[in-house]
Design a protein around this motif. Structure first.
Motif, PDB file in Angstrom:
ATOM      1  N   UNK A  56       2.091   8.812   8.430  1.00 46.95           N
ATOM      2  CA  UNK A  56       3.266   9.144   7.612  1.00 46.95           C
ATOM      3  C   UNK A  56       4.516   8.482   8.201  1.00 46.95           C
ATOM      4  N   UNK A  57       4.278   7.612   9.202  1.00 48.86           N
ATOM      5  CA  UNK A  57       5.407   7.040   9.946  1.00 48.86           C
ATOM      6  C   UNK A  57       6.433   6.359   9.047  1.00 48.86           C
ATOM      7  N   UNK A  58       5.955   5.755   7.939  1.00 42.73           N
ATOM      8  CA  UNK A  58       6.887   4.987   7.119  1.00 42.73           C
ATOM      9  C   UNK A  58       7.188   5.635   5.780  1.00 42.73           C
ATOM     10  N   UNK A  59       6.839   6.928   5.650  1.00 46.20           N
ATOM     11  CA  UNK A  59       7.201   7.644   4.421  1.00 46.20           C
ATOM     12  C   UNK A  59       8.650   8.090   4.577  1.00 46.20           C
ATOM     13  N   UNK A  60       9.527   7.439   3.857  1.00 50.45           N
ATOM     14  CA  UNK A  60      10.962   7.609   4.103  1.00 50.45           C
ATOM     15  C   UNK A  60      11.699   7.385   2.793  1.00 50.45           C
ATOM     16  N   UNK A  61      12.789   8.115   2.611  1.00 53.67           N
ATOM     17  CA  UNK A  61      13.613   7.864   1.422  1.00 53.67           C
ATOM     18  C   UNK A  61      15.069   8.075   1.754  1.00 53.67           C
ATOM     19  N   UNK A  62      15.913   7.491   0.917  1.00 52.26           N
ATOM     20  CA  UNK A  62      17.350   7.726   1.121  1.00 52.26           C
ATOM     21  C   UNK A  62      18.110   7.583  -0.189  1.00 52.26           C
ATOM     22  N   UNK A  81      22.217   9.932   2.516  1.00 55.48           N
ATOM     23  CA  UNK A  81      21.316  11.062   2.766  1.00 55.48           C
ATOM     24  C   UNK A  81      19.931  10.486   3.003  1.00 55.48           C
ATOM     25  N   UNK A  82      19.220  10.986   3.996  1.00 56.00           N
ATOM     26  CA  UNK A  82      17.915  10.392   4.253  1.00 56.00           C
ATOM     27  C   UNK A  82      16.917  11.412   4.792  1.00 56.00           C
ATOM     28  N   UNK A  83      15.631  11.057   4.680  1.00 57.43           N
ATOM     29  CA  UNK A  83      14.583  11.960   5.180  1.00 57.43           C
ATOM     30  C   UNK A  83      13.277  11.211   5.347  1.00 57.43           C
ATOM     31  N   UNK A  84      12.551  11.559   6.385  1.00 54.97           N
ATOM     32  CA  UNK A  84      11.124  11.231   6.456  1.00 54.97           C
ATOM     33  C   UNK A  84      10.417  12.374   5.739  1.00 54.97           C
ATOM     34  N   UNK A  85       9.239  12.132   5.247  1.00 52.07           N
ATOM     35  CA  UNK A  85       8.505  13.208   4.585  1.00 52.07           C
ATOM     36  C   UNK A  85       7.011  13.003   4.803  1.00 52.07           C
ATOM     37  N   UNK A  86       6.263  14.089   4.555  1.00 51.96           N
ATOM     38  CA  UNK A  86       4.812  14.033   4.791  1.00 51.96           C
ATOM     39  C   UNK A  86       4.077  14.373   3.495  1.00 51.96           C
ATOM     40  N   UNK A 143      19.111   4.576  -4.870  1.00 51.39           N
ATOM     41  CA  UNK A 143      18.017   5.427  -4.390  1.00 51.39           C
ATOM     42  C   UNK A 143      16.903   4.522  -3.889  1.00 51.39           C
ATOM     43  N   UNK A 144      16.326   4.878  -2.755  1.00 51.83           N
ATOM     44  CA  UNK A 144      15.299   4.045  -2.117  1.00 51.83           C
ATOM     45  C   UNK A 144      14.171   4.938  -1.644  1.00 51.83           C
ATOM     46  N   UNK A 145      12.933   4.472  -1.867  1.00 54.96           N
ATOM     47  CA  UNK A 145      11.782   5.318  -1.550  1.00 54.96           C
ATOM     48  C   UNK A 145      10.622   4.438  -1.104  1.00 54.96           C
ATOM     49  N   UNK A 146      10.047   4.776   0.029  1.00 55.73           N
ATOM     50  CA  UNK A 146       8.784   4.141   0.437  1.00 55.73           C
ATOM     51  C   UNK A 146       7.735   5.239   0.462  1.00 55.73           C
ATOM     52  N   UNK A 156       0.807  -1.238   0.000  1.00 57.94           N
ATOM     53  CA  UNK A 156       0.000   0.000   0.000  1.00 57.94           C
ATOM     54  C   UNK A 156       0.832   1.277   0.000  1.00 57.94           C
ATOM     55  N   UNK A 157       1.841   1.385   0.873  1.00 58.20           N
ATOM     56  CA  UNK A 157       2.903   2.344   0.602  1.00 58.20           C
ATOM     57  C   UNK A 157       3.880   1.496  -0.183  1.00 58.20           C
ATOM     58  N   UNK A 158       4.174   1.904  -1.409  1.00 61.20           N
ATOM     59  CA  UNK A 158       5.021   1.066  -2.246  1.00 61.20           C
ATOM     60  C   UNK A 158       6.494   1.314  -1.912  1.00 61.20           C
ATOM     61  N   UNK A 159       7.312   0.331  -2.224  1.00 60.62           N
ATOM     62  CA  UNK A 159       8.765   0.499  -2.053  1.00 60.62           C
ATOM     63  C   UNK A 159       9.411   0.350  -3.413  1.00 60.62           C
ATOM     64  N   UNK A 160      10.153   1.361  -3.806  1.00 52.74           N
ATOM     65  CA  UNK A 160      10.855   1.283  -5.083  1.00 52.74           C
ATOM     66  C   UNK A 160      12.314   1.637  -4.875  1.00 52.74           C
ATOM     67  N   UNK A 161      13.168   1.005  -5.651  1.00 53.63           N
ATOM     68  CA  UNK A 161      14.595   1.285  -5.510  1.00 53.63           C
ATOM     69  C   UNK A 161      15.323   1.065  -6.826  1.00 53.63           C
TER      70      UNK A 161
END
Ligand code: FAD
Ligand code: NDP
Length: 517
Positions: free
Chosen positions: A436-442, A420-425, A456-459, A395-400
Motif C-alpha cells: 500500500x506504499x504508493x496508495x496516496x491522494x491529494x 490536503x493529503x493522505x495515504x490509504x489502505x 485532485x490527484x489519486x494513485x 497497475x496502480x493507476x494515476x488519475x487527476x
C-alpha cells in the motif's frame, strides 16, 4: 406531413429534431458544393463530428486512411483509440491485472495453482485484434446506416474548398465541400538514430505484435511508455524504461515520482537521464542498443529482444497539402481559435492534430460533436478544454483533474493554496498483503473561504472510475467544505477524498491508523 411523421416516430428529443429539420433546409440541396462537410480522418474526433453533422441533415463524407508502419502494421477505420490506442491498451492492461489477480485469488481461498502461470501472448493478441476488427466492422455499418459517405483514401487539399483523393482503381478524383474538418490525428515519432525504424517498433505495432516481446527497452516516459512498460511487466516480460529527463512531464511531480517508485517496486528497471544512440541487430537476432547517460556523460549498451519507441507523436499534416488551402500550422500541428476554426474560416480542426490541446479521445469526440452542432444546428456551445480528467493506466493507476501542486503554486502563490493529503489502505489489499506504499491522494485547494478545489490527484486501484465523478464536481465548483460534507461510500477507495483532513502545511503524518476510523 412526412416531417411530422418522422418527428412522431423518432426517439430524439423534439427540440433536436426541429433543429435538424430546420438546418437541413440549408444543406447541399441548394448548395454549390458537392458536400456540406468533408471530414479528413475517421478517428475519434472525425467520426464524432461526421455522425453528429448528419443528425442535423448535413451531407457528409469522411476520408480515413492508415499508412502501414515501418514494420508493416496497418488497421481499419476508427483511428488511433480503437486500433492502436486506448482500447487495445486497456485490454492489455486488464490482461496484466488479471495475472496479478490470480495470485491474489489464492490468498482469498481459490484453489488455483498460481505457480509459473504464464500468459499466452499470441492468444492475447488474437483476442485483442478480434475485438478491434469487430469494432471496425460496427463502425463501417454505423457510417452506412447514418449515411455518412466513407472513403478509404488519403484526402488532400487542392484549394480551400476542394479535396483530391485516389480511388481504389488508381483514378484521381476531386470533390468540393462547404466546410472541411481536419481530424487526421498523429502517429508515433521515431528518433533520428541509426537502426530506429529498421529494428524498433512503436505502440502502432505492439498490440498486434506476433512475437513475444521478451526483454523490452521502452524509450520514453510519457503516458505510452509507462503504460506499455507496465502491461509488459504484468504479462511476465522484462521491460526497462529509458527516461530522457523526468517521468510524466507536465503532471504533478510528487504523483509522478510515486508512480515511478511503484513501478520500480514491481521490478521495472529505469535508465534515467539517458538517450539512445543506435540500435543494431546482432547475429543471434537480438537488438544491441547503444546509449548515453546525459548526466554522467558515459556511454553504455545493453541487449534486448524488442525496442519500443514511445517518444511522443507527430501530427499528420504532411499529406494534407495544407499550403494549397492556406491553413497555418505550428510544427506539425494546426493552429485553431476557440471555435476550432483555422485561419481559413470554413476549415476547422479537431482532436490530436490541434496545437496545444490535450491529446485524448473524449476531448476529440466532444470537440467534434460540438463543432458539428455549431455548424449545422445553430448551437453556440464551445468546447471547454479546462479541467479535463485523465488516467495513466499503470497497475496502480494515476488519475487527476485540474491543477498540479506546482501549477497551483505558480499561478496563485504557495501562501494561497492548501494541499490536503493522505495515504490509504484499500481493504482488498489486506488479505493478499499487497503493497500500500504508493496508495496516496491529494486535493489542491484555495487556502481561504470554502476552499475551492483546484486539483485532485489519486494513485490507486481503478483511478479513472474514482476521478470521473469528482471531475464533474470540480467543474461545478467543488469546495473542501462540500467534499468533507459528502458522506463516503464504505469501504471504497474513492471515499478517501471525503476523509481528507491533514494538510501538508500542518506537517502531520498522513498515514492512516486503521481503515475505518
Ligand atoms: P485519430 O484517432 O488518430 O484518427 C485520425 C485518423 O485519420 C487516422 O485513422 C489516420 O490514419 C487518418 N488520416 C490521417 N491523415 C489522413 C488523410 N490525409 N486522409 C484520410 N485519413 C487520414 N486517449 C484517452 O483518452 N485514453 C486512453 O487511454 C488513451 N490511450 C492511448 C494509448 C495509446 C498507445 C495511444 C497512442 C493513444 C492513446 N490515447 C488515449 C489518445 C487517443 O487515442 C487520441 O487522443 C485519439 O485517438 C485522437 O483522435 P483523433 O480523431 O484526433 O485522431
Ligand atoms: P509524451 O509526449 O507524453 O511523452 C514522450 C516521452 O518521450 C517523454 O518522456 C519525452 O521526454 C520522451 N522523448 C521525447 N523525445 C525523445 C527522444 N528523442 N529520445 C528519448 N526520449 C524522448 O508522448 P506519448 O507518446 O507517451 O503520448 C502521446 C499522447 O498520447 C499523450 O500526450 C496523451 O495525450 C496520449 N495518450 C493518452 C493515454 C491515456 O489517456 N491514458 C495513454 C497514451 C497516450 P521529455 O520529457 O524529456 O521530453
Amino acid at each position: 406531413m412526412l416531417m411530422f411523421k418522422a418527428l412522431r416516430n423518432s426517439r430524439l428529443p423534439r427540440s433536436v429534431l426541429l433543429l435538424r429539420f430546420a438546418s437541413s433546409a440549408t444543406t447541399t440541396s441548394n448548395c454549390k458544393y458537392d458536400y456540406d462537410l468533408v471530414v479528413l480522418g475517421g478517428g475519434s474526433g472525425g467520426l464524432a463530428c461526421a455522425k453528429e453533422a448528419v443528425e442535423y441533415g448535413a451531407h457528409v463524407l469522411c476520408f480515413d486512411f492508415v499508412k502501414p508502419t515501418p514494420a508493416g502494421t496497418k488497421w481499419g477505420v476508427g483511428g488511433t483509440c480503437v486500433n492502436v490506442g486506448c482500447i487495445p491498451k486497456k485490454l492489455m492492461h486488464q490482461a496484466s491485472l488479471l495475472g496479478e489477480a490470480v495470485h491474489e485469488a489464492v490468498a482469498y481461498g481459490w484453489n488455483v495453482n498460481d505457480q509459473n502461470i504464464k500468459p499466452d501472448w499470441k492468444k492475447l493478441v488474437k483476442s485483442v485484434q478480434d475485438h478491434i476488427k469487430s469494432v471496425n466492422w460496427v463502425t463501417r455499418v454505423d457510417l452506412r446506416d447514418k449515411k455518412v459517405e466513407y472513403v478509404n483514401s488519403i484526402g488532400r487539399f487542392v484549394d480551400p474548398h476542394t479535396i483530391e483523393y485516389i480511388q481504389k482503381q488508381g483514378e484521381r478524383k476531386q470533390l468540393t465541400a462547404k466546410y472541411v474538418v481536419v481530424a487526421v490525428g498523429g502517429r508515433p515519432r521515431y528518433p533520428s538514430i541509426p537502426g530506429a525504424t529498421e529494428f524498433g517498433i512503436t505502440s502502432d505495432d505492439i498490440f498486434s505484435y506476433e512475437k513475444e516481446p521478451g526483454r523490452t527497452l521502452v524509450v520514453g516516459a510519457g503516458y505510452v511508455g509507462l503504460e506499455c512498460a507496465c502491461f509488459l511487466k504484468g504479462l511476465g516480460y522484462d521491460p526497462t524504461v529509458m527516461v530522457r529527463s523526468i517521468v510524466l512531464r507536465g503532471f504533478d511531480r510528487q504523483m509522478s515520482e510515486f508512480l515511478a517508485a511503484m513501478m520500480l517496486e514491481r521490478g521495472i528497471r529505469f535508465l534515467n537521464t539517458t538517450i539512445p544512440l543506435a540500435v543494431e541487430r546482432r547475429a543471434d537476432g537480438k537488438l544491441l542498443v547503444k546509449y548515453q547517460n546525459t548526466t554522467t556523460k558515459t556511454d553504455g549498451s545493453d541487449v534486448f529482444d524488442t525496442v519500443l519507441w514511445a517518444i511522443g507523436r507527430k501530427g499528420l499534416t504532411e499529406d494534407l497539402n495544407l499550403g494549397a488551402a492556406g491553413v497555418q500550422t505550428y510544427n506539425d500541428k494546426i493552429i485553431v481559435d476557440h471555435t476550432e476554426a483555422t485561419n481559413v474560416p470554413h476549415i476547422f480542426a479537431v482532436g490530436d492534430i490541434i496545437y496545444g490541446r490535450p491529446e485524448l479521445t473524449p476531448v476529440a469526440i466532444l470537440s467534434g460533436r460540438l463543432l458539428a452542432r455549431r455548424l449545422f444546428a445553430g448551437s453556440t456551445q464551445l468546447m471547454d478544454y479546462t479541467d479535463v480528467a485523465t488516467t495513466v493506466f499503470t497497475p496502480l493507476e494515476y488519475s487527476c483533474v485540474g491543477m498540479s501542486e506546482e501549477m497551483a503554486i505558480e499561478k496563485m502563490g504557495a501562501e494561497n493554496i492548501e494541499v490536503f493529503h493522505a495515504y490509504y489502505k484499500p481493504t482488498e489489499f489486506f488479505i493478499p498483503q499487497k503493497s500500500v506504499r504508493h496508495c496516496y491522494l491529494k486535493a489542491v485547494a484555495e487556502v481561504s473561504g470554502d476552499q475551492k478545489i483546484l486539483g485532485l490527484h489519486y494513485i490507486g486501484p481503478v483511478a479513472g472510475e474514482v476521478i470521473q465523478g469528482f471531475a464533474a464536481a470540480l467543474k461545478s465548483g467543488l469546495t473542501v467544505k462540500t467534499l468533507l460534507n459528502t458522506v463516503g461510500i464504505h469501504p471504497t477507495t474513492a471515499e478517501e477524498f471525503t476523509r481528507l483532513s491533514i494538510t501538508k502545511r500542518s506537517g502531520r503524518d498522513p498515514t492512516p491508523a486503521s481503515c475505518c476510523s
